[in-house]
Design an enzyme around this catalytic site. Structure first.
Site, short mmCIF file in Angstrom:
data_model
loop_
_atom_site.label_atom_id
_atom_site.label_comp_id
_atom_site.label_asym_id
_atom_site.label_seq_id
_atom_site.Cartn_x
_atom_site.Cartn_y
_atom_site.Cartn_z
N ASP A 80 0.83 -1.21 0.00
CA ASP A 80 0.00 0.00 0.00
C ASP A 80 0.86 1.25 0.00
OD1 ASP A 80 -2.12 -1.66 0.08
OD2 ASP A 80 -2.70 -1.23 2.15
N TYR A 81 1.95 1.19 0.75
CA TYR A 81 2.83 2.36 0.85
C TYR A 81 3.44 2.69 -0.51
CZ TYR A 81 6.91 5.19 2.04
OH TYR A 81 7.84 6.20 2.09
N PHE A 99 2.32 1.88 -3.42
CA PHE A 99 1.25 2.35 -4.32
C PHE A 99 0.97 3.82 -4.06
CE2 PHE A 99 -3.07 3.25 -5.53
CZ PHE A 99 -3.25 2.56 -6.73
N ASP A 100 0.86 4.20 -2.77
CA ASP A 100 0.56 5.59 -2.43
C ASP A 100 1.67 6.54 -2.88
OD1 ASP A 100 -1.81 4.80 -1.32
OD2 ASP A 100 -1.08 4.77 0.75
N SER A 104 -36.41 -6.95 -15.98
CA SER A 104 -36.42 -7.69 -14.72
C SER A 104 -36.28 -9.18 -15.03
CB SER A 104 -37.74 -7.45 -13.97
OG SER A 104 -37.93 -6.09 -13.72
N GLU A 113 -25.40 -18.53 -12.14
CA GLU A 113 -24.69 -17.43 -11.47
C GLU A 113 -25.43 -17.10 -10.18
OE1 GLU A 113 -23.64 -14.16 -14.42
OE2 GLU A 113 -25.00 -15.44 -15.58
N LYS A 165 -27.13 -14.66 -7.55
CA LYS A 165 -27.88 -13.40 -7.69
C LYS A 165 -27.51 -12.51 -6.50
CE LYS A 165 -32.57 -11.65 -8.41
NZ LYS A 165 -32.55 -10.63 -7.35
N ASP A 196 -27.32 -9.26 -4.16
CA ASP A 196 -28.33 -8.29 -3.75
C ASP A 196 -27.69 -6.91 -3.67
OD1 ASP A 196 -30.86 -7.60 -3.11
OD2 ASP A 196 -30.77 -8.22 -1.02
N ARG A 217 -30.36 1.46 -13.01
CA ARG A 217 -31.44 0.75 -13.70
C ARG A 217 -32.67 1.63 -13.88
NH1 ARG A 217 -36.08 -1.93 -12.96
NH2 ARG A 217 -36.46 -3.70 -14.33
N TYR A 245 -22.05 -9.17 -14.95
CA TYR A 245 -22.62 -10.43 -15.40
C TYR A 245 -23.18 -10.45 -16.82
CZ TYR A 245 -26.77 -7.99 -13.55
OH TYR A 245 -27.74 -7.06 -13.25
N LYS A 248 -29.38 -19.19 -16.80
CA LYS A 248 -29.53 -18.65 -18.15
C LYS A 248 -29.23 -19.73 -19.19
CE LYS A 248 -27.82 -14.15 -16.58
NZ LYS A 248 -26.68 -13.18 -16.62
N LYS A 259 -35.09 -17.93 -6.14
CA LYS A 259 -34.87 -17.16 -4.90
C LYS A 259 -34.73 -18.11 -3.71
CE LYS A 259 -35.04 -13.20 -4.79
NZ LYS A 259 -36.05 -12.14 -4.88
N CYS A 265 -41.29 13.88 22.69
CA CYS A 265 -40.37 12.89 23.22
C CYS A 265 -41.08 12.02 24.26
CB CYS A 265 -39.16 13.59 23.85
SG CYS A 265 -38.01 12.46 24.66
N CYS A 302 -39.21 13.04 27.89
CA CYS A 302 -39.24 14.37 28.51
C CYS A 302 -40.34 15.27 27.96
CB CYS A 302 -37.88 15.06 28.35
SG CYS A 302 -37.49 15.51 26.64
N CYS A 328 -35.19 14.45 19.52
CA CYS A 328 -35.56 15.24 20.67
C CYS A 328 -34.46 16.28 20.88
CB CYS A 328 -35.68 14.37 21.92
SG CYS A 328 -35.85 15.33 23.45
N CYS A 356 -33.03 15.65 28.71
CA CYS A 356 -33.75 14.41 28.42
C CYS A 356 -33.01 13.23 29.05
CB CYS A 356 -33.87 14.24 26.91
SG CYS A 356 -34.82 12.79 26.41
#
Length: 665
Positions: A31-32, A34-35, A80, A111, A113, A115, A134, A222, A285, A309, A403, A406, A421, A427
């Site tokens: 990382d160093y 790369f930075d 869809s 594949e 699905k 979420d 979409r 996909y 598919k 599903k 509330c 209170c 509140c 409170c």
């Protein structure tokens, strides 16, 4: 090599390293390093603006502000998918397509699905041209600047790619990143996000792309679409897309029969919990693209694909009551109190209703039969109402206006989902919550004092704020419920010992809104003491690394408040550490710069805190969990088997404390 060639060479090298890390999960540079290279490129681009390129790796940090997102019509409609919930549904689907195609042998691509939020990206001449959500399938919002910040999205393609095409996929938020985001919100007194999918979707519509860049979003692709796309099968197109530089999930599988489809479904129905992302099913598919064209589309979905599903465990139960909780920042959370019901191995009695909008959207009423499932398999949530059983005499829910603790009139700021509140200093739950935060493990970590005891102290008028803790005596505490001489002494001694807690943790303990552990550490390091911080202007604070306007405004408001000023002065008088103690370490080196360590197990020559300090004193970084960014795991006795397995899987070097000492020479 001239300047332009140097810039181009750096861009190509950084793009390659970026692909190795975020797509292949196989980093070939620290990382160093790369930075350092990225900083070199940024400096060159700043000095030579004539060579600006919107697809440069330096543009991934964001910074572009989009007030209004343009609506763009999809060149190819985003359909869809028809859903199925049983093997019978899938078999019926196969019969329908065989009826259209006749007796031809069929292969399928299976594949997972994922979420997330659907996205369509257009590439021209190997460069990202446009990214569109979409929307309604016919048109969506252009979010190109936000998509560019996602590191797994290639800005430049490689290989023999088509000249002009669209590629579609899901923007997802990995579960680990989602959990970390929520933990940070909880620590600063904010309401956590409800689920990864909505958070990913909401991230795409943030106006400031720099804020999007801070979120650990990922992009899983996909489908390739376009006149220039010349493939025979769908599975071949996935492999080619992977070669072009896209992150295509490796779980996709080519199968020869519907029985193999069911084997894939059964396997992932069990093993989906091992994945880093939320997935809610399998997409099947027809593999042959010519046959896909032949099958075509219905009004809503392709005939050549179906989504199976997974069944989320779901139960129905009666909603007995809606109560309202007040958090330490004043945020109001409505809670559904349910007739107890068994769900996913536990008894569920309560579920969050999130906010007024959620209650109105679902039209939830006390007395309803509601459907409950575990969101992300962890948190119970109400997903709907059984309207077929609703009694005609049930009244619509009217959200509270005052509330519950209170009676102060609630406020709701423009653009916020939560009611608050505003009685911050009067409170009871807010007062108790702030003191509980002050004494918590990551803050002052006061031994002998827990959350229930804080409530007892407040209810017995012994404390009204966290400064009052330092006035407590053993004699005052002994009469409290479940308190004896020894426990009272431990409590008072624990409070006294908290005066040794370093400034950065005290700053976190103060409970300034939006100031979590990391921000507190940055502010303490930058300002060194509470006076410098309290006198800082809004602009001064914004100029501090990673401190945005929202945090800066909250800090300014905290220190402008007269009650807070009195409390801070009292903490000073008691001797609480409100300035950074600079400890000179003559043995410190820079030998570990650019190296990230994770510490695990029990050690002989160090305690864990000393070991972490030794790492930081010598320029290294201490990570909280093992990832592809980890360089070394320092393993003591009883190292957790999960960490060992993960380190081995990621090829992270595992060293002993003696190896570490030798490393420092």
């Amino acid at each position: 090599m001239d300047i332009q060639e140097t810039i181009q060479s750096l861009r190509e090298e950084l793009n390659l390293h970026n692909h190795n890390y975020y797509v292949l999960d196989d980093p070939t540079i620290s990382d160093y390093d790369f930075d350092v290279k990225l900083k070199e490129l940024q400096d060159l681009e700043t000095k030579h603006p004539e060579f600006f390129d919107e697809h440069s790796p330096t543009q991934r940090v964001g910074g572009t502000v989009t007030k209004n997102f343009n609506t763009v019509t999809h060149k190819n409609r985003m359909y869809s998918l028809d859903n199925s919930y049983s093997k019978e549904d899938v078999l019926d689907w196969e019969k329908r397509i065989q009826k259209i195609l006749g007796d031809v042998p069929l292969e399928y691509t299976c594949e997972l699905k994922y979420d997330g939020a659907s996205i369509s990206m257009t590439y021209e001449h190997g460069k990202l041209k446009r990214a569109v959500t979409r929307g309604d399938g016919f048109q969506g919002d252009e979010v190109t600047n936000n998509i560019k910040t996602i590191r797994s999205v290639p800005l430049h393609l490689k290989g023999d790619f088509p000249d002009n095409f669209e590629i579609r996929g899901e923007i997802v938020l990995p579960l680990e990143g989602f959990a970390k985001m929520n933990q940070e919100l909880i620590e600063i007194g904010e309401t956590p996000y409800s689920n990864p999918r909505n958070t990913a979707s909401g991230s795409l519509k943030l106006q400031d792309s720099a804020e999007v860049a801070k979120r650990p979003l990922d992009c899983l692709l996909y489908t390739l679409i376009g006149n220039d796309v010349k493939f025979t099968t769908h599975f071949e197109s996935l492999e080619k897309a992977r070669n072009f530089g896209f992150k295509v999930p490796k779980e996709a599988k080519l199968v020869k029969s519907i029985d193999e489809v069911f084997e894939f479904i059964e396997y992932w129905n069990i093993h989906r919990h091992d994945l880093p992302y939320e997935t809610d099913g399998v997409v099947v598919k027809v593999n042959n693209l010519h046959l896909q064209e032949e099958l075509g589309y219905t009004a809503k979905a392709p005939r050549w694909a179906i989504a199976y599903k997974f069944k989320a465990e779901q139960v129905s139960t009666k909603l007995n009551l809606i109560s309202y909780q007040v958090g330490r920042t004043g945020a109001i959370t409505p809670v559904a109190n349910l007739a107890p019901v068994q769900l996913a191995g536990t008894i569920v009695k309560r579920a969050s209703l999130h906010n007024a909008d959620q209650i109105e959207k679902l039209d939830i009423r006390v007395g309803d039969k509601v459907f409950v499932e575990k969101g992300g398999e962890i948190i119970p949530k109400i997903i709907g109402v059984d309207f077929t059983t609703r009694s005609l005499d049930l009244l619509p829910t009217v959200y509270i206006t005052n509330c519950p603790e209170c009676q102060t009139e609630l406020i709701r700021k423009e653009g916020e989902a939560q009611h608050y509140c505003p009685n911050f200093y009067g409170c009871p739950p807010q007062i108790i919550g702030r003191i509980q935060h002050y004494i918590s493990r990551k803050a002052m970590d006061i031994e002998g004092l827990g959350g229930e005891t804080v409530a007892l102290l407040f209810n017995n008028n012994l404390v009204q704020n966290y400064a009052d803790l330092y006035d407590l005596t053993v004699e005052q505490v002994i009469p409290l419920e479940r308190m004896a001489q020894k426990s009272a002494e431990n409590l008072v001694n624990g409070i006294e010992k908290s005066k040794e807690v370093p400034f950065e943790r005290v700053l976190f303990a103060l409970g300034i809104r939006y100031v979590g552990e990391t921000v507190a550490k940055k502010l303490a390091k930058h300002y060194q003491n509470i006076d410098n911080l309290s006198n800082a202007s809004l602009m001064d604070l914004i100029l501090v690394d990673e401190i945005g306007e929202r945090i800066a405004q909250s800090v300014v408001e905290f220190f402008e408040n007269s009650e807070n000023q009195i409390i801070i002065q009292r903490l000073k008088d008691y001797g609480v550490q409100l300035e950074t103690k600079t400890v000179f370490n003559p043995d410190a080196t820079d030998k570990l710069i650019g190296k990230t360590f994770v510490v695990s197990g029990v050690f002989v020559k160090f305690n864990r805190d000393d070991l972490k300090k030794a790492i930081e004193d010598n320029g290294g970084k201490v990570g909280s969990s093992i990832s592809a960014k980890t360089d070394f795991v320092i393993a003591g006795d009883n190292m957790g088997p999960a960490k060992l397995e993960k380190a081995t899987k990621l090829n992270v070097s595992i060293i002993s404390e003696d190896d570490f000492i030798a490393m420092l020479g």
